[in-house]
Scaffold this active site. Sequence first.
Site, PDB file in Angstrom:
ATOM      1  N   GLY A  19      10.895 102.674  30.579  1.00  0.00           N
ATOM      2  CA  GLY A  19      11.024 103.391  29.313  1.00  0.00           C
ATOM      3  C   GLY A  19      11.395 102.533  28.113  1.00  0.00           C
ATOM      4  N   ASN A  21       9.272 101.356  25.990  1.00  0.00           N
ATOM      5  CA  ASN A  21       8.487 101.871  24.859  1.00  0.00           C
ATOM      6  C   ASN A  21       9.092 103.161  24.326  1.00  0.00           C
ATOM      7  OD1 ASN A  21       5.922 100.259  24.166  1.00  0.00           O
ATOM      8  ND2 ASN A  21       6.042 100.183  26.402  1.00  0.00           N
ATOM      9  N   MET A  98       2.542 106.728  34.934  1.00  0.00           N
ATOM     10  CA  MET A  98       1.699 106.101  35.952  1.00  0.00           C
ATOM     11  C   MET A  98       0.734 107.061  36.646  1.00  0.00           C
ATOM     12  SD  MET A  98       2.436 103.064  35.481  1.00  0.00           S
ATOM     13  CE  MET A  98       1.635 102.205  36.829  1.00  0.00           C
ATOM     14  N   ARG A  99       0.336 108.123  35.942  1.00  0.00           N
ATOM     15  CA  ARG A  99      -0.634 109.044  36.543  1.00  0.00           C
ATOM     16  C   ARG A  99      -1.821 109.226  35.601  1.00  0.00           C
ATOM     17  NH1 ARG A  99       0.803 110.779  41.185  1.00  0.00           N
ATOM     18  NH2 ARG A  99       3.017 110.616  41.622  1.00  0.00           N
ATOM     19  N   ASN A 115      -2.078 106.489  24.392  1.00  0.00           N
ATOM     20  CA  ASN A 115      -1.565 105.616  25.456  1.00  0.00           C
ATOM     21  C   ASN A 115      -1.429 104.199  24.912  1.00  0.00           C
ATOM     22  OD1 ASN A 115      -0.814 104.854  28.121  1.00  0.00           O
ATOM     23  ND2 ASN A 115      -2.892 104.079  28.480  1.00  0.00           N
ATOM     24  N   HIS A 117      -1.607 100.139  26.182  1.00  0.00           N
ATOM     25  CA  HIS A 117      -2.076  99.308  27.295  1.00  0.00           C
ATOM     26  C   HIS A 117      -1.748  97.846  26.979  1.00  0.00           C
ATOM     27  CE1 HIS A 117      -4.519  98.310  30.751  1.00  0.00           C
ATOM     28  NE2 HIS A 117      -5.027  97.325  30.037  1.00  0.00           N
TER      29      HIS A 117
END
Length: 211
Positions: A19, A21, A98-99, A115, A117
């Site tokens: 966490g 971010n 993570m899903r 999101n 990356h």
Amino acid sequence: MEKADNSIIRIAVLVSGNGTNLQAIIDAQAKDSLGPCEVKLVISDNPEARALRRAREAGIPVKVVEKKQGMPREVFDGLLREEIVREKIDLIVLAGFMRVLGEKFVREFKGRIMNIHPALLPCFKGTSAIEDAFNYGVKVTGVTVHFVDEGVDSGPIIAQREVRIEKSDTIGTLEEKIHRTEHELYPEAIRYFAEGKLKIEGRKVKVISKK
Ligand code: GRF
């Protein structure tokens, strides 16, 4: 997205792990640099996620939605959806979640899921992007913030920032540089959204200037 009544954009952050971010987003909000929005909810699929502690310390409501063994993805997505709808969430921010979200969920919230990356997409998709870039020997990698579409790491790109890989870098130092960059870029991208500055045109996201 701009709300007709000029009220603030309500954000849910979805997490699974550390966490950092989420922490950067919380810190930006505390410094008033996240724009007209507020993190209203943090959802984790992992009850042990350190991110949950960060949210609680910041006084943000948390929900744990676990994907129990054998639970079909649509059922899990449905549980997430309930929380999102109940809290009237405008923007879903994936921060180390993570899903993979199912197509139905993604379609319903299209243009409202972001999101981050840890590579310059479309290079090095997947869950080991930092290591993959390092091992490949690229000299420049970076960070991408994108809208989520039905694919994996494939949605329209909102913002990217490069990170150089120097001769002296190790995976460890590269990870640090990537994370530092993420913590700058994600709050900026969220602010653009909250300010109504992001316009999706096909694959492209335009950042429009507004006074
Ligand atoms: C980040 O590197 C992000 O790019 C990736 O997962 C990691 C999450 O880290 N999607 P944290 O949980 O925010 O510390």
